[in-house]
Scaffold this active site. Structure first.
Site, mmCIF file in Angstrom:
data_model
loop_
_atom_site.group_PDB
_atom_site.id
_atom_site.type_symbol
_atom_site.label_atom_id
_atom_site.label_comp_id
_atom_site.label_asym_id
_atom_site.label_seq_id
_atom_site.Cartn_x
_atom_site.Cartn_y
_atom_site.Cartn_z
ATOM 1 N N HIS A 178 -13.762 -6.633 13.977
ATOM 2 C CA HIS A 178 -12.668 -7.253 13.247
ATOM 3 C C HIS A 178 -12.929 -8.731 12.965
ATOM 4 O O HIS A 178 -13.798 -9.358 13.558
ATOM 5 C CB HIS A 178 -11.366 -7.106 14.044
ATOM 6 N N GLY A 227 0.304 5.142 -5.164
ATOM 7 C CA GLY A 227 -1.146 5.040 -5.090
ATOM 8 C C GLY A 227 -1.738 6.185 -4.284
ATOM 9 O O GLY A 227 -1.028 6.951 -3.628
ATOM 10 N N ILE A 241 -0.566 -1.704 6.635
ATOM 11 C CA ILE A 241 -1.857 -1.074 6.895
ATOM 12 C C ILE A 241 -2.997 -1.834 6.213
ATOM 13 O O ILE A 241 -4.140 -1.791 6.659
ATOM 14 C CB ILE A 241 -1.851 0.393 6.400
ATOM 15 N N GLU A 246 -5.995 -3.841 4.765
ATOM 16 C CA GLU A 246 -7.086 -4.619 5.342
ATOM 17 C C GLU A 246 -7.568 -5.645 4.326
ATOM 18 O O GLU A 246 -7.546 -5.403 3.126
ATOM 19 C CB GLU A 246 -8.237 -3.685 5.723
ATOM 20 N N GLU A 303 -10.467 -6.401 22.454
ATOM 21 C CA GLU A 303 -11.795 -6.580 21.872
ATOM 22 C C GLU A 303 -12.286 -7.981 22.185
ATOM 23 O O GLU A 303 -11.509 -8.859 22.577
ATOM 24 C CB GLU A 303 -11.745 -6.410 20.352
#
Length: 290
Positions: free
Chosen positions: A247, A18, A96, A98, A209
């Site tokens: 997030h 990809g 990786i 998301e 966070e």
């Protein structure tokens, strides 16, 4: 020394054919990472920048001795990719991707409990041992070898922190972006425990966070188990209560998970907290060179 990624790391890339997979595989190779295989079902026999492509993770492992997987697979298929890597006996899996559905990640967590695999991510930049190997999407040029460990929930903040450390002459042993999703693999405490036992790591930067209680749990672990200096930074100090920020896990409700609350707990447990991101490098230099 380093944690999780070293000179023995041999990487296969799931989704190497990809656009993202091929681009970042090339970046890893250019950094010096041994990328020995790629996996894309139905494309066995092809090559990407000289890296052979296989149909399955198991065949890639058997043919090349790969022991680490870097995953660039769309969200709907990423959980299956993680579980395939674990089933093939891959020791370290870096995802990786998301946007993996929460239900899928709960299934992954259950599968990983009975495997010998470690997952970093998902929704993370990956892991790098500067000067040795990088497994992910972080810019290798900003990292320098040294003795400061970095753990972060945020990818972009990881880059900013590392850039400031390098600018101040503070090299890094290993830098890990653990990801900010509600369900992840390796967490703060897993990384802190590994850094605790790494003789080469002399100090640690922990970037958290708002939302959840991961930073509070990490602070308690530090005060009970760690004798190395730790600098902490919490993103989201000005975030309004009740509004989802950043997030997926960063939502503040009922007074829990606020930046102020996390900073308070961190300070109570001996962490040196920097509240100004722009000064973090200089702050770390003062703490680590005392």
């Amino acid at each position: 020394m380093s944690i999780f990624a070293d000179n023995n790391t041999r990487v296969l890339v799931q989704g190497i054919t990809g656009r993202e997979g091929s681009f970042h595989a090339r970046q890893c190779i250019d950094y010096g990472t041994p990328v020995v295989a790629g996996v894309t079902p139905g494309k066995e026999g092809q090559q990407v920048d000289g890296v052979p492509v296989f149909n399955t993770v198991r065949s890639a492992v058997e043919e090349t001795g790969a022991n680490t997987s870097l995953i660039f697979v769309p969200p709907g298929f990423a959980a299956d990719a993680i579980m395939e890597a674990a089933d093939a006996g891959v020791g370290l899996i870096v995802c990786i991707t998301e946007g993996i559905p929460l239900h899928d990640m709960l299934q992954v967590k259950n599968v990983l409990k009975s495997s010998g695999s470690r997952l970093i991510g998902p929704n993370c930049p990956g892991i790098i041992t500067p000067g040795v190997c990088k497994i992910g999407i972080m810019p290798g040029s900003i990292h320098t070898p040294g003795n400061i460990g970095v753990i972060s929930r945020s990818g972009t903040l990881t880059y900013e922190v590392v850039y400031q450390l390098s600018r101040e002459g503070l090299g890094q042993s290993t830098c890990i972006g653990i990801g900010g999703d509600p369900v992840i693999g390796t967490n703060f405490i897993d990384c802190l425990d590994a850094f605790k036992n790494d003789e080469h790591t002399e100090g640690i930067v922990l970037v958290g966070e708002i939302g959840g209680n991961a930073e509070e749990d990490a602070a308690l672990f530090i005060t009970e188990n760690l004798r190395k200096p730790v600098v902490g930074f919490i993103a989201g100090l000005t975030a309004p209560p009740g509004r989802r920020m950043g997030h997926a896990g960063a939502i503040i409700s009922g007074g829990a998970g606020t930046a102020d609350g996390k900073i308070k707990v961190m300070r109570e447990n001996g962490i040196h907290v920097c509240e100004n991101l722009g000064n973090l490098g200089q702050f770390c230099k003062r703490i680590f060179q005392q």
